[in-house]
Design a protein around this motif. Structure first.
Motif, short mmCIF file in Angstrom:
data_model
loop_
_atom_site.label_atom_id
_atom_site.label_comp_id
_atom_site.label_asym_id
_atom_site.label_seq_id
_atom_site.Cartn_x
_atom_site.Cartn_y
_atom_site.Cartn_z
N UNK A 271 4.36 -57.44 -33.11
CA UNK A 271 4.06 -58.05 -34.41
C UNK A 271 4.41 -59.53 -34.41
N UNK A 272 5.54 -59.89 -33.80
CA UNK A 272 5.91 -61.30 -33.73
C UNK A 272 4.91 -62.09 -32.90
N UNK A 273 4.46 -61.50 -31.79
CA UNK A 273 3.48 -62.20 -30.94
C UNK A 273 2.16 -62.37 -31.66
N UNK A 274 1.73 -61.37 -32.41
CA UNK A 274 0.48 -61.49 -33.16
C UNK A 274 0.59 -62.57 -34.23
N UNK A 275 1.73 -62.63 -34.91
CA UNK A 275 1.92 -63.65 -35.94
C UNK A 275 1.93 -65.05 -35.37
N UNK A 276 2.35 -65.18 -34.13
CA UNK A 276 2.37 -66.50 -33.48
C UNK A 276 1.07 -66.81 -32.75
N UNK A 280 -2.85 -61.54 -26.21
CA UNK A 280 -2.36 -60.27 -25.67
C UNK A 280 -3.52 -59.53 -25.02
N UNK A 281 -3.89 -59.93 -23.80
CA UNK A 281 -5.04 -59.27 -23.14
C UNK A 281 -4.67 -57.89 -22.64
N UNK A 282 -5.69 -57.09 -22.43
CA UNK A 282 -5.52 -55.75 -21.89
C UNK A 282 -6.67 -55.47 -20.93
N UNK A 283 -6.39 -54.66 -19.93
CA UNK A 283 -7.39 -54.34 -18.91
C UNK A 283 -7.53 -52.83 -18.78
N UNK A 284 -8.75 -52.43 -18.43
CA UNK A 284 -9.02 -51.01 -18.18
C UNK A 284 -10.15 -50.94 -17.17
N UNK A 285 -10.47 -49.73 -16.77
CA UNK A 285 -11.58 -49.52 -15.85
C UNK A 285 -12.48 -48.42 -16.39
N UNK A 295 -5.68 -57.39 -27.77
CA UNK A 295 -5.06 -56.82 -28.96
C UNK A 295 -5.25 -57.78 -30.13
N UNK A 296 -5.96 -57.33 -31.17
CA UNK A 296 -6.28 -58.17 -32.32
C UNK A 296 -5.35 -57.92 -33.50
N UNK A 297 -4.99 -56.65 -33.73
CA UNK A 297 -4.22 -56.34 -34.94
C UNK A 297 -3.64 -54.94 -34.79
N UNK A 298 -2.80 -54.57 -35.75
CA UNK A 298 -2.24 -53.23 -35.82
C UNK A 298 -2.87 -52.49 -37.00
N UNK A 311 -2.50 -49.89 -32.05
CA UNK A 311 -3.04 -51.23 -31.90
C UNK A 311 -4.55 -51.17 -31.78
N UNK A 312 -5.22 -52.17 -32.31
CA UNK A 312 -6.68 -52.25 -32.27
C UNK A 312 -7.06 -53.33 -31.26
N UNK A 313 -7.69 -52.93 -30.17
CA UNK A 313 -8.08 -53.84 -29.10
C UNK A 313 -9.59 -54.09 -29.20
N UNK A 314 -9.97 -55.36 -29.27
CA UNK A 314 -11.39 -55.72 -29.28
C UNK A 314 -11.87 -55.85 -27.84
N UNK A 315 -12.95 -55.16 -27.51
CA UNK A 315 -13.51 -55.22 -26.16
C UNK A 315 -14.25 -56.54 -26.00
N UNK A 316 -13.83 -57.33 -25.03
CA UNK A 316 -14.43 -58.64 -24.78
C UNK A 316 -15.57 -58.56 -23.77
#
Length: 418
Positions: A271-276, A280-285, A295-298, A311-316
């Motif tokens: 939450x602190x990282x999102x506010x700043x 927050x990237x994430x990887x998958x296969x 990671x965009x939001x909670x 957490x809600x991750x937007x696929x880029x």
């Protein structure tokens, strides 16, 4: 003494002498030294601590969702004429998915067009009528002025005995009729703006009804509202659709999300990282192809049966092949952590304790768990930090169920630097 008793006593004496002699020898012989107790040494694997800067990651399990998951419904009534759409098909924005027979909608549009033309004629008639009333009013006022002068002449002639009383009455009647005509025409002129407004309002309603009929005609062809993938088709050719009936379901392929539960101990930090506004990237296969997300939001609520938040991750990128509700293993990357150390999970005892080897004995240390770390070989390690761990310290990397402070160990083969 008889010979028989003497023979019985002799063996007893010999046995007694032997027992006494054994006891004398045992009492006077040297004592054997007691056995020495030896402390057991436990063999362990070790690793050499080399604190540095690492980027922690967290392995999460999530499912694919779409921010635009639409159930398209019929807006008009009619028979299903064609269903080009198929479940699983990819479609582009504007592609025809289902066609409803347009004849009923076309007939309604023709009727609305006729009503609009009729209302346009009514507005034109009111415009012409208002102009005619204004022109006629001026003429009728002139006629009323003539009637007024005729009444004056008739009175003058009567006073001079050149005219009769009936002539005066006739002139007065003509004046009254002219006055009534002027009043009626003035009322018509005064009402003209209201009649014009009513006619224009009816025309506006007619135009709106025509436009609605034209929209309904367009809605007989159901088109994709965005680039999408079809989930399910609910109707078939020949069925009759009514307004509100479900036709098909689809989702936007370019607006996918992955929703994953986050560990409870990381929620505050995230939450602190999102506010700043930290990235927050994430990887998958997916089938060997990389998927990039962020990671965009909670989520705004904790779901029933879950202790943490999602957490809600937007696929880029890489999301074209994903399907709704597909299980995805995500690796969330957190900001780099200085003075951190990557260790195998065998080094952790509980959640926040490791053992250091000092002079062949164990010493327990409390550590801060920062997350996971994946090395160049693809191995997942635990990322920890402790101000008490210095470069060159030896930590154990073996599961010891009886590990306690002071336990004697022997480090067999220290691992290479990590």
């Amino acid at each position: 003494m008889p010979s028989a008793p003497r023979r019985a006593i002799i063996p007893i004496l010999i046995l007694a002498i032997a027992v006494v002699g054994f006891m004398i020898l045992r009492a006077t012989g040297p004592e054997a030294p007691p056995p020495e107790a030896s402390e057991r040494t436990w063999p362990v694997q070790g690793l050499t601590a080399e604190p540095g800067t690492h980027r922690p990651g967290v392995i999460l399990n999530g499912r694919v969702r779409s921010a635009q998951d639409a159930l398209l419904r019929a807006a008009v009534e009619g028979e299903i004429e064609a269903v080009p759409a198929r479940a699983g098909q990819r479609v582009a924005k504007g592609d025809a998915l289902i066609r409803i027979d347009p004849r009923e909608a076309q007939l309604l549009l023709d009727q609305r067009e006729a009503e609009r033309r009729e209302m346009e004629g009514a507005v034109e008639r009111e415009t012409l009528r208002a102009r005619f009333d204004r022109e006629a009013l001026q003429r009728e006022r002139d006629l009323m002025a003539i009637a007024e002068r005729g009444l004056e002449r008739a009175r003058d002639l009567r006073e001079r005995n050149l005219g009769s009383e009936s002539d005066v009455d006739a002139a007065r009647e003509r004046l009254q009729q002219a006055s009534l005509t002027v009043d009626s025409r003035e009322q018509a002129v005064a009402d003209a703006p209201m009649r014009q407004a009513e006619a224009e309002a009816r025309l506006t309603r007619a135009r709106a009804a025509e436009e609605q009929a034209r929209i309904d005609l367009e809605r007989t062809t159901i088109r994709a509202p965005f680039d999408a993938r079809i989930v399910e088709v609910e109707v078939a050719t020949g069925e009759r659709a009514r307004p509100g009936d479900a036709l098909l379901r689809l989702f936007a392929v370019d607006d996918l999300e992955i929703r994953a539960s986050l560990p409870e101990h990381l929620i505050g930090r995230i939450e602190e990282l999102l506010q700043s506004d930290a990235a927050l990237p994430a990887k998958a296969e997916r089938g060997g192809h990389p998927v990039e997300a962020e990671l965009e939001r909670l989520e705004g609520e904790t779901r029933t049966g879950e202790s943490g938040m999602r957490g809600v991750f937007t696929v880029r990128s890489g999301g074209r092949g994903l399907t709704l509700n597909r299980f995805v293993e995500l690796r969330l990357l957190l900001p780099e952590e200085p003075d951190s150390l990557a260790v195998p999970f065998e080094s952790l005892f509980g959640r926040d304790r490791v053992f250091r080897v000092v002079d062949g004995r164990l010493e327990s240390l409390q550590v801060e768990r920062l997350g996971d770390f994946i090395d160049d070989d693809g191995n997942t390690l635990a990322l920890i930090r402790s101000p008490e761990i210095e470069a060159g310290d030896t930590l154990i990397a073996t599961r010891l169920p009886n590990a306690v402070d002071g336990l004697r160990v022997e480090v067999e083969e220290p691992d290479s630097e990590r």
